[in-house]
Design a protein around this motif. Structure first.
Motif, PDB file in Angstrom:
ATOM      1  N   ASN A  70       0.835  -1.202   0.000  1.00  0.00           N
ATOM      2  CA  ASN A  70       0.000   0.000   0.000  1.00  0.00           C
ATOM      3  C   ASN A  70       0.862   1.240   0.000  1.00  0.00           C
ATOM      4  N   ARG A  71       1.868   1.275   0.874  1.00  0.00           N
ATOM      5  CA  ARG A  71       2.673   2.493   1.000  1.00  0.00           C
ATOM      6  C   ARG A  71       3.994   2.343   0.262  1.00  0.00           C
ATOM      7  N   LEU A  72       4.340   3.371  -0.510  1.00  0.00           N
ATOM      8  CA  LEU A  72       5.639   3.391  -1.189  1.00  0.00           C
ATOM      9  C   LEU A  72       6.732   3.771  -0.181  1.00  0.00           C
ATOM     10  N   SER A  74       9.012   7.188   3.986  1.00  0.00           N
ATOM     11  CA  SER A  74       7.857   6.728   4.766  1.00  0.00           C
ATOM     12  C   SER A  74       8.339   6.037   6.033  1.00  0.00           C
ATOM     13  N   ALA A  75       7.480   6.058   7.081  1.00  0.00           N
ATOM     14  CA  ALA A  75       7.846   5.387   8.339  1.00  0.00           C
ATOM     15  C   ALA A  75       7.168   4.015   8.396  1.00  0.00           C
ATOM     16  N   GLY A  76       7.624   3.177   9.296  1.00  0.00           N
ATOM     17  CA  GLY A  76       6.979   1.882   9.519  1.00  0.00           C
ATOM     18  C   GLY A  76       7.888   0.730   9.133  1.00  0.00           C
ATOM     19  N   GLY A  77       7.624  -0.423   9.779  1.00  0.00           N
ATOM     20  CA  GLY A  77       8.480  -1.586   9.622  1.00  0.00           C
ATOM     21  C   GLY A  77       8.525  -2.138   8.205  1.00  0.00           C
ATOM     22  N   LEU A  78       7.395  -2.115   7.510  1.00  0.00           N
ATOM     23  CA  LEU A  78       7.339  -2.692   6.159  1.00  0.00           C
ATOM     24  C   LEU A  78       8.345  -1.998   5.240  1.00  0.00           C
ATOM     25  N   VAL A  79       8.290  -0.673   5.230  1.00  0.00           N
ATOM     26  CA  VAL A  79       9.173   0.094   4.362  1.00  0.00           C
ATOM     27  C   VAL A  79      10.627  -0.103   4.778  1.00  0.00           C
ATOM     28  N   TYR A 137     -11.140   2.596   1.961  1.00  0.00           N
ATOM     29  CA  TYR A 137     -10.236   1.432   1.827  1.00  0.00           C
ATOM     30  C   TYR A 137      -9.126   1.472   2.882  1.00  0.00           C
ATOM     31  N   TYR A 138      -8.515   2.688   3.068  1.00  0.00           N
ATOM     32  CA  TYR A 138      -7.335   2.785   3.946  1.00  0.00           C
ATOM     33  C   TYR A 138      -7.754   3.040   5.398  1.00  0.00           C
ATOM     34  N   ASP A 139      -8.385   4.234   5.648  1.00  0.00           N
ATOM     35  CA  ASP A 139      -8.801   4.523   7.032  1.00  0.00           C
ATOM     36  C   ASP A 139      -9.850   3.507   7.487  1.00  0.00           C
ATOM     37  N   LEU A 156      -9.396  -4.555   9.609  1.00  0.00           N
ATOM     38  CA  LEU A 156      -8.360  -5.598   9.640  1.00  0.00           C
ATOM     39  C   LEU A 156      -7.290  -5.325  10.699  1.00  0.00           C
ATOM     40  N   TRP A 157      -6.813  -4.072  10.768  1.00  0.00           N
ATOM     41  CA  TRP A 157      -5.735  -3.765  11.732  1.00  0.00           C
ATOM     42  C   TRP A 157      -6.162  -4.098  13.169  1.00  0.00           C
ATOM     43  N   PRO A 158      -7.290  -3.537  13.686  1.00  0.00           N
ATOM     44  CA  PRO A 158      -7.638  -3.885  15.083  1.00  0.00           C
ATOM     45  C   PRO A 158      -7.949  -5.371  15.255  1.00  0.00           C
ATOM     46  N   HIS A 209       2.519  -7.279  -0.396  1.00  0.00           N
ATOM     47  CA  HIS A 209       2.706  -7.153   1.048  1.00  0.00           C
ATOM     48  C   HIS A 209       1.484  -6.641   1.804  1.00  0.00           C
ATOM     49  N   ASP A 210       1.193  -7.315   2.874  1.00  0.00           N
ATOM     50  CA  ASP A 210       0.431  -6.827   4.016  1.00  0.00           C
ATOM     51  C   ASP A 210      -1.086  -6.771   3.857  1.00  0.00           C
ATOM     52  N   TYR A 211      -1.701  -6.444   5.017  1.00  0.00           N
ATOM     53  CA  TYR A 211      -3.148  -6.592   5.187  1.00  0.00           C
ATOM     54  C   TYR A 211      -3.969  -5.684   4.295  1.00  0.00           C
ATOM     55  N   GLN A 212      -3.385  -4.611   3.780  1.00  0.00           N
ATOM     56  CA  GLN A 212      -4.174  -3.723   2.904  1.00  0.00           C
ATOM     57  C   GLN A 212      -4.454  -4.397   1.561  1.00  0.00           C
ATOM     58  N   LEU A 213      -3.692  -5.442   1.213  1.00  0.00           N
ATOM     59  CA  LEU A 213      -3.759  -6.011  -0.142  1.00  0.00           C
ATOM     60  C   LEU A 213      -3.987  -7.525  -0.132  1.00  0.00           C
ATOM     61  N   LEU A 230       2.604 -11.273   5.096  1.00  0.00           N
ATOM     62  CA  LEU A 230       1.773 -10.526   6.052  1.00  0.00           C
ATOM     63  C   LEU A 230       2.676  -9.945   7.144  1.00  0.00           C
ATOM     64  N   HIS A 231       2.671  -8.618   7.282  1.00  0.00           N
ATOM     65  CA  HIS A 231       3.583  -7.973   8.244  1.00  0.00           C
ATOM     66  C   HIS A 231       2.978  -7.831   9.637  1.00  0.00           C
ATOM     67  N   ILE A 232       1.724  -8.205   9.790  1.00  0.00           N
ATOM     68  CA  ILE A 232       1.078  -8.071  11.104  1.00  0.00           C
ATOM     69  C   ILE A 232       0.743  -9.489  11.592  1.00  0.00           C
ATOM     70  N   PRO A 233       0.281  -9.632  12.841  1.00  0.00           N
ATOM     71  CA  PRO A 233      -0.028 -10.994  13.295  1.00  0.00           C
ATOM     72  C   PRO A 233      -1.159 -11.586  12.457  1.00  0.00           C
ATOM     73  N   ASP A 282       8.045   4.667  18.920  1.00  0.00           N
ATOM     74  CA  ASP A 282       6.947   3.937  18.277  1.00  0.00           C
ATOM     75  C   ASP A 282       6.177   4.864  17.345  1.00  0.00           C
ATOM     76  N   ARG A 283       5.464   4.276  16.351  1.00  0.00           N
ATOM     77  CA  ARG A 283       4.366   5.044  15.756  1.00  0.00           C
ATOM     78  C   ARG A 283       3.328   5.207  16.862  1.00  0.00           C
ATOM     79  N   LEU A 284       2.596   6.336  16.832  1.00  0.00           N
ATOM     80  CA  LEU A 284       1.638   6.569  17.924  1.00  0.00           C
ATOM     81  C   LEU A 284       0.381   5.724  17.651  1.00  0.00           C
ATOM     82  N   THR A 290       0.680   9.087  13.095  1.00  0.00           N
ATOM     83  CA  THR A 290       0.250   8.037  12.167  1.00  0.00           C
ATOM     84  C   THR A 290      -1.277   8.005  12.076  1.00  0.00           C
ATOM     85  N   ARG A 291      -1.804   7.731  10.895  1.00  0.00           N
ATOM     86  CA  ARG A 291      -3.246   7.475  10.646  1.00  0.00           C
ATOM     87  C   ARG A 291      -4.146   8.464  11.389  1.00  0.00           C
ATOM     88  N   GLU A 292      -3.838   9.751  11.229  1.00  0.00           N
ATOM     89  CA  GLU A 292      -4.470  10.746  12.094  1.00  0.00           C
ATOM     90  C   GLU A 292      -5.960  10.946  11.820  1.00  0.00           C
TER      91      GLU A 292
HETATM   92  C1  G6P Z   1       2.858  -1.250   9.808  1.00  0.00           C
HETATM   93  C2  G6P Z   1       2.141  -1.950   8.671  1.00  0.00           C
HETATM   94  C3  G6P Z   1       2.576  -1.359   7.327  1.00  0.00           C
HETATM   95  C4  G6P Z   1       2.402   0.149   7.336  1.00  0.00           C
HETATM   96  C5  G6P Z   1       3.113   0.779   8.547  1.00  0.00           C
HETATM   97  C6  G6P Z   1       2.881   2.294   8.655  1.00  0.00           C
HETATM   98  O1  G6P Z   1       4.207  -1.514   9.676  1.00  0.00           O
HETATM   99  O2  G6P Z   1       2.390  -3.340   8.720  1.00  0.00           O
HETATM  100  O3  G6P Z   1       1.830  -1.913   6.263  1.00  0.00           O
HETATM  101  O4  G6P Z   1       2.907   0.729   6.149  1.00  0.00           O
HETATM  102  O5  G6P Z   1       2.643   0.159   9.729  1.00  0.00           O
HETATM  103  O6  G6P Z   1       1.513   2.583   8.608  1.00  0.00           O
HETATM  104  P1  G6P Z   1       0.838   3.443   7.440  1.00  0.00           P
HETATM  105  O7  G6P Z   1      -0.623   3.267   7.641  1.00  0.00           O
HETATM  106  O8  G6P Z   1       1.322   4.839   7.661  1.00  0.00           O
HETATM  107  O9  G6P Z   1       1.320   2.933   6.119  1.00  0.00           O
END
Ligand code: G6P
Ligand code: ADP
Length: 474
Positions: A9-11, A27-32, A86-88, A95-97, A141-145, A165-168, A273-275, A311-313
């Motif tokens: 999802n995120r570049l 971009s921030a976050g573990g995936l990137v 789709y995203y928020d 999926l995230w929670p 990659h990941d739950y968005q896709l 899948l980058h999340i549990p 951490d991301r908040l 993050t995700r404000e």
């Molecule tokens: C986690 C997710 C990634 C996401 C990142 C940042 O690492 O597994 O898919 O990119 O958080 O979140 P965001 O919503 O800003 O892309």
């Protein structure tokens, strides 16, 4: 020549537009963090959402697209309605929670969000198909896709497709709550290889596929629609060399010294951490409060620093959560602050990696206490940066990293008293115990780095049956 097409999802960069000014920032976050290395090494394409370009002038847009092109990044644009649904909406309010076991945070009626999720996943599949050349390897990659692997399989039946899948992946009892559980499983099973961080997540997936789809449970391979889908546990990691390089850099070391000097002899306890409400920040604050309450003589000897990246404000649960954290920090600083100092220094911002590493070098104790985390890379970054084998890591047993980092001081983040005692224990840990633990942690992080992670996954993808052999594969 076989190329690697990374799809997320995120570049690796995000475009921000603010009152006519445009910036393209990492971009921030573990995936990137984990995928930057493979993308640079393999030199293929990275498809994803570049952020909101709607406010840009034609010229600004052209400049941004040129910049993305230089980075091998292919933008998949989203409308503001899609960002919201789709995203928020579906990705980050369903999926995230749910996948982090926070069922009470689930959106109640998400049918329209689901529709948008499906449409955007179709758009990603179209974008991949239009760039695809025979022999390419596609790594989604990941739950968005989650639906993209099956959607791409329908367009290109013999494509070599990996999904990570980058999340549990939650226990089947929780996963089955999802009204669209069948579609999500079938979407992921469109891949040749499906990867998870831990064997526990893989087990949950297999058990869910058996319960929901009636598949024969097998931890290694699932027989599905005439194909064999390989399942693997690949713990994601970091580019260790990059952290060692930063930890040796003279400017970074000088900044770490400056941070320590400004703490005036106090020990530094750090959180980065991301908040995000999964990261356990409020409970960490309550444990700090409990520690301050119990240890009056240590109050003037410790400084807590919490760096929190916004993050995700636009998602309500995140706005509510920010208020909770602000109130807690205010309350604790109000109770235990003096005219000279406050116990918790709370920084709500992103920071260049060099600044984050300076903090890692300055910190005597690192607290990584998520309620749930697919892996968590911050703890690995801390360990990689401690090249002199000092420091103590307090780590939640609910982070995927806990399965690997067994020499950390592991805690249950819900047990406030135990976390408070562990802070105390970490602060008084002898240099020899620090060294023994940190050396063992460093050995593991160094041998299992991001390079090995992507190599193992891509090797399995190369060997996966059910796809045509790649041409000139790397
Ligand atoms: C986690 C997710 C990634 C996401 C990142 C940042 O690492 O597994 O898919 O990119 O958080 O979140 P965001 O919503 O800003 O892309
Ligand atoms: P998640 O992927 O859920 O955000 P991880 O711990 O796996 O969690 O990865 C977080 C990444 O974001 C790490 O690479 C970390 O260094 C980075 N990061 C976290 N907070 C900040 C911050 N305030 N400024 C810059 N980078 C940050």
């Amino acid at each position: 020549m076989s190329r690697l097409l990374i799809v997320s999802n995120r570049l690796p960069v995000t475009v921000h537009a603010d009152q006519g000014d445009v910036s393209v920032v990492p971009s921030a976050g573990g995936l990137v963090t984990a995928l930057r290395g493979p993308h640079e090494r393999h030199g293929g394409l990275w498809l994803g959402w570049p952020g909101d370009l709607a406010q840009l002038t034609e010229e600004q847009r052209r400049e941004v697209e040129e910049r993305l092109d230089q980075l091998g990044a292919v933008p998949v644009h989203l409308t503001s309605a899609e960002v919201s649904r789709y995203y928020d909406g579906f990705s980050n309010s369903v999926l995230w929670p749910l996948f982090h076991y926070l069922v009470e945070k689930l959106h109640l009626d998400a049918r329209q969000d689901w529709e948008s999720y499906r449409e955007v996943n179709e758009r990603f599949a179209d974008a991949i198909a239009s760039r695809y050349r025979p022999g390419d390897r596609v790594w989604i990659h990941d739950y968005q896709l989650t639906l993209v692997p099956a959607m791409l399989r329908r367009r290109i039946p013999d494509a070599r497709i990996g999904f990570f899948l980058h999340i549990p992946f939650p226990a089947a009892e929780v996963f089955r709550i999802l009204p669209w559980r069948e579609q999500v499983l079938r979407g992921m099973l469109g891949a040749d290889v499906v990867g998870f961080h831990t064997t526990a997540y893989r087990y949950h997936f297999v058990y869910s596929a058996a319960r929901v789809l009636g598949l024969d449970p097998d931890l290694e391979t699932l027989a599905y629609e005439g194909r064999r889908v390989r399942l693997g546990a690949y713990p994601v990691s970091i580019d260790v060399d990059e952290f060692v390089r930063l930890a040796r850099d003279e400017e970074v070391r000088a900044e770490a010294r400056r941070i320590r000097e400004s703490a005036k002899g106090r020990k530094i306890v750090l959180g980065v951490d991301r908040l995000d409400y999964t990261k356990g920040i409020p409970r960490r604050m309550l444990a700090i409060e409990r520690f301050l309450e119990r240890e009056p003589e240590l109050r003037s000897k410790v400084r807590f620093i919490q760096l929190a990246v916004p993050t995700r404000e636009k998602v309500d649960a995140y706005a509510d959560f920010r208020r909770v954290v602000n109130e807690l920090v205010g309350r604790i600083n109000g109770s235990y602050g003096t005219l000279d100092d406050i116990p918790i220094h709370f920084l709500h911002r992103s920071m260049p990696m060099a600044g984050v590493v300076a903090l890692y070098l300055a910190a005597d104790v690192m607290m990584v206490t998520p309620l749930r985390d697919g892996m968590n890379l911050v703890c690995k970054e801390y360990v990689a940066s401690r090249i002199d084998d000092t420091g103590a890591l307090v780590l939640s047993e609910f982070a995927g990293a806990a399965a690997e980092l067994i020499e950390a001081l592991q805690v249950n983040p819900h047990d406030i008293d135990a976390v408070a005692s562990t802070i105390q224990r970490a602060l008084v840990m002898s240099p020899s115990e620090q060294r023994v633990r940190m050396q063992a942690l460093r050995r593991r992080v160094v041998t299992h780095d991001a390079h090995r992670w992507s190599h193992r996954f891509l090797n399995d993808l190369e060997r996966a049956s059910g796809a045509a052999p790649a041409v000139g594969a790397v």
